[in-house]
Motif scaffolding. Structure first.
Motif, short mmCIF file in Angstrom:
data_model
loop_
_atom_site.label_atom_id
_atom_site.label_comp_id
_atom_site.label_asym_id
_atom_site.label_seq_id
_atom_site.Cartn_x
_atom_site.Cartn_y
_atom_site.Cartn_z
N LYS A 112 0.82 -1.23 0.00
CA LYS A 112 0.00 0.00 0.00
C LYS A 112 0.85 1.27 0.00
O LYS A 112 0.51 2.26 -0.66
CB LYS A 112 -0.90 0.03 1.24
N LYS A 113 1.94 1.27 0.77
CA LYS A 113 2.72 2.51 0.96
C LYS A 113 3.96 2.58 0.08
O LYS A 113 4.57 3.64 -0.05
CB LYS A 113 3.13 2.65 2.43
N GLY A 114 4.38 1.43 -0.48
CA GLY A 114 5.54 1.45 -1.37
C GLY A 114 6.82 0.96 -0.74
O GLY A 114 7.74 0.53 -1.43
N VAL A 115 6.92 1.09 0.58
CA VAL A 115 8.15 0.69 1.28
C VAL A 115 7.83 0.49 2.76
O VAL A 115 6.89 1.12 3.28
CB VAL A 115 9.26 1.77 1.09
N ALA A 116 8.59 -0.38 3.42
CA ALA A 116 8.49 -0.51 4.89
C ALA A 116 9.83 -0.99 5.44
O ALA A 116 10.59 -1.66 4.74
CB ALA A 116 7.39 -1.49 5.27
N VAL A 117 10.09 -0.60 6.67
CA VAL A 117 11.27 -1.10 7.39
C VAL A 117 10.90 -2.49 7.91
O VAL A 117 9.88 -2.66 8.58
CB VAL A 117 11.62 -0.18 8.58
N VAL A 118 11.73 -3.48 7.58
CA VAL A 118 11.43 -4.84 8.03
C VAL A 118 12.35 -5.29 9.17
O VAL A 118 12.14 -6.36 9.74
CB VAL A 118 11.47 -5.84 6.85
#
Ligand code: TYC
Length: 112
Positions: A73-79
């Protein structure tokens, strides 16, 4: 953090009284930390991303699904956040695994 030397004895640091300058501050610095980021694309299957998060980041299926949807949904995330060496290893594992399965999934790292 104090920037002046700490004087063990006497009131001056010119050593005229034979005093010795002793610095008791710890000199060790915390190592920098690195965020590992997962990027969205239009082709990698959702189940494949969920599998990656379970396999290389130790997440439960529910956590993995949630993070995958955030990236979608947002394009990127910290995993995850790791030392430089561990972050590099994780990025390499994800990129190798995605390439072996011919998915365009991208994983990068950046200093926190
Ligand atoms: N957007 C992809 C799809 O619709 C799913 C996806 C999620 C891809 C997360 C990459 O990091 C990613 N199949």
């Amino acid at each position: 953090m104090r920037t002046q030397p700490i004087i063990a004895t006497g009131n001056s640091d010119d050593d005229s009284d034979g005093s010795v300058v002793v610095d008791v501050r710890p000199k060790t610095q915390k190592p920098p930390l690195y965020k590992v980021l997962l990027l969205n694309d239009d082709y990698t299957p959702m189940e494949f991303v969920v599998h990656i998060l379970e396999r290389f980041f130790g997440m439960t299926h529910a956590q993995s699904f949630e993070i995958m949807l955030t990236v979608h949904k947002k394009g990127v995330a910290v995993v995850g956040v790791f030392s430089h060496e561990i972050a590099e290893t994780k990025v390499g594992q994800v990129m190798d695994f995605a390439r072996r399965h011919q998915h365009p999934l991208q994983c990068t790292m950046e200093k926190e």
